[in-house]
Scaffold this active site. Structure first.
Site, PDB file in Angstrom:
ATOM      1  CG  ASP A  69      33.665  90.340  48.652  1.00  0.00           C
ATOM      2  OD1 ASP A  69      33.933  91.353  49.312  1.00  0.00           O
ATOM      3  OD2 ASP A  69      32.565  90.160  48.081  1.00  0.00           O
ATOM      4  CD  GLU A  74      40.854  85.608  58.705  1.00  0.00           C
ATOM      5  OE1 GLU A  74      41.763  85.571  59.529  1.00  0.00           O
ATOM      6  OE2 GLU A  74      39.904  86.420  58.773  1.00  0.00           O
ATOM      7  CG  ASP A  75      36.498  85.236  54.735  1.00  0.00           C
ATOM      8  OD1 ASP A  75      36.551  85.000  55.954  1.00  0.00           O
ATOM      9  OD2 ASP A  75      36.330  86.368  54.269  1.00  0.00           O
ATOM     10  NE  ARG A  94      34.585  86.055  49.847  1.00  0.00           N
ATOM     11  CZ  ARG A  94      35.390  86.347  50.863  1.00  0.00           C
ATOM     12  NH1 ARG A  94      34.871  86.837  51.975  1.00  0.00           N
ATOM     13  NH2 ARG A  94      36.696  86.139  50.795  1.00  0.00           N
ATOM     14  NE  ARG A 140      28.729  86.173  54.354  1.00  0.00           N
ATOM     15  CZ  ARG A 140      29.651  86.995  53.881  1.00  0.00           C
ATOM     16  NH1 ARG A 140      30.892  86.578  53.720  1.00  0.00           N
ATOM     17  NH2 ARG A 140      29.327  88.230  53.555  1.00  0.00           N
ATOM     18  CG  HIS A 171      33.491  86.632  59.120  1.00  0.00           C
ATOM     19  ND1 HIS A 171      33.933  87.420  58.080  1.00  0.00           N
ATOM     20  CD2 HIS A 171      32.945  85.540  58.550  1.00  0.00           C
ATOM     21  CE1 HIS A 171      33.654  86.834  56.928  1.00  0.00           C
ATOM     22  NE2 HIS A 171      33.049  85.693  57.179  1.00  0.00           N
ATOM     23  CB  ILE A 252      33.623  95.761  51.009  1.00  0.00           C
ATOM     24  CG1 ILE A 252      35.143  95.723  50.841  1.00  0.00           C
ATOM     25  CG2 ILE A 252      32.986  96.599  49.912  1.00  0.00           C
ATOM     26  CD1 ILE A 252      35.573  95.005  49.554  1.00  0.00           C
ATOM     27  CB  CYS A 258      39.560  89.673  56.038  1.00  0.00           C
ATOM     28  SG  CYS A 258      38.648  90.416  57.371  1.00  0.00           S
TER      29      CYS A 258
HETATM   30  C1  CIR Z   1      32.440  89.675  52.639  1.00  0.00           C
HETATM   31  O1  CIR Z   1      31.360  90.141  53.028  1.00  0.00           O
HETATM   32  O2  CIR Z   1      32.611  88.461  52.464  1.00  0.00           O
HETATM   33  C2  CIR Z   1      33.584  90.629  52.381  1.00  0.00           C
HETATM   34  N1  CIR Z   1      33.077  91.837  51.843  1.00  0.00           N
HETATM   35  C3  CIR Z   1      34.351  90.889  53.659  1.00  0.00           C
HETATM   36  C4  CIR Z   1      35.020  89.658  54.191  1.00  0.00           C
HETATM   37  C5  CIR Z   1      35.746  89.909  55.451  1.00  0.00           C
HETATM   38  N2  CIR Z   1      36.437  88.736  55.871  1.00  0.00           N
HETATM   39  C6  CIR Z   1      36.681  88.440  57.134  1.00  0.00           C
HETATM   40  O3  CIR Z   1      36.197  89.104  58.055  1.00  0.00           O
HETATM   41  N3  CIR Z   1      37.396  87.342  57.372  1.00  0.00           N
END
Ligand code: CIR
Length: 268
Positions: A69, A74-75, A94, A140, A171, A252, A258
């Protein structure tokens, strides 16, 4: 915090990461089939081009096969003009992404700090407006992480508010975005949450909830293709839109925000 017009959408730079082949194993809440890595990279290329055309200098980081991922940059971080904050993603697969993105942050910022404590925050839960930063609690982002992050932002001179992301939403920003100029785009549930005070809210059309995740970048709003009513509503509110394909990211649970870290630096 003083109102800083454009803080939430006037940017000079972005960081992205090329999707890996392993992106086909990306996390998803509901399985509608694996994303195709080649098609994902094609869509990603169009995304990078759109950021460049909006005026940004884009650092495209190499794919990381060990983190499926990791194109969702962004995460693991959050960027402000003063510096970058390395966050702690709230899902086991992650966890290492924060360390992996640190060199790219150090390349652009003189100040890079780690989220204090042991709580978790995903950048997808952080909505920067021009006068406040909203932090959504979610599966998260936990209370400890949100509290430590809010404290750090306050130390840096920002106002921050912790909000409860509605049940079933990955999110906070899965369900809302800033269009800039005190206008929010949101799903109906988010729009009715009270989080946005007196700001004008554009509500996404029924059946188009995925389109609540858009990004305002300088003079344009990047919008996922396939959501015509929401695009029309954004344009009717006075914003120019650019459409982008996000079919593989969507498989996904990823959206437009993101896929990049966006920020403004004094010199290019
Ligand atoms: C996840 O579940 O972490 C990734 N498949 C998708 C992350 C999406 N990120 C976001 O909305 N900032």
């Amino acid at each position: 915090m003083a109102h800083r017009p454009g803080l939430s959408y006037r940017f000079t730079h972005a960081i992205t990461r090329t999707p890996s082949d392993s992106v086909s194993n990306g996390i998803r809440a509901i399985d509608s089939g694996d994303p195709d890595a080649d098609r994902f990279r094609e869509e990603h290329g169009l995304y990078v081009k759109a950021l460049q055309e909006a005026g940004l200098r884009v650092d495209v980081l190499p794919a990381l096969e060990e983190y499926p991922d990791s194109c969702f940059v962004e995460d693991p971080a959050f960027c402000l003009p003063e510096g970058a904050i390395r966050l702690r993603p709230g899902t086991a697969s992650r966890e290492g992404e924060g360390a992996a993105i640190r060199p790219a942050l150090e390349n652009r910022f003189g100040t890079v700090v780690d989220l204090p404590g042991s709580g978790c925050v995903d950048g997808g839960d952080v909505l920067m407006l021009d006068d406040i930063i909203l932090i959504g609690l979610s599966a998260r982002t936990d209370r400890e992480g949100a509290g430590a992050f809010a404290h750090l932002l306050t130390d840096w001179g920002y106002s921050a508010k912790v909000c409860e992301t509605p049940e079933g939403v990955l999110h906070f920003k899965t369900a809302c975005s800033t269009l800039g100029d005190d206008v929010i785009l949101a799903t109906r549930v988010m729009a009715e949450s009270g989080f946005f005070g007196n700001r004008k809210t554009v509500v996404v059309a029924d059946g188009e909830d995925y389109a609540a995740n858009v990004i305002r970048v300088n003079d344009v709003v990047l919008v996922p293709e396939g959501y015509p009513q929401t695009r029309a509503a954004i344009e009717a509110a006075g914003f120019k839109t650019v459409l982008l394909p996000t079919h593989e990211a969507r498989r996904i649970d990823g959206g437009l925000s993101c896929l990049s870290l966006r920020f403004a630096l004094a010199e290019s």
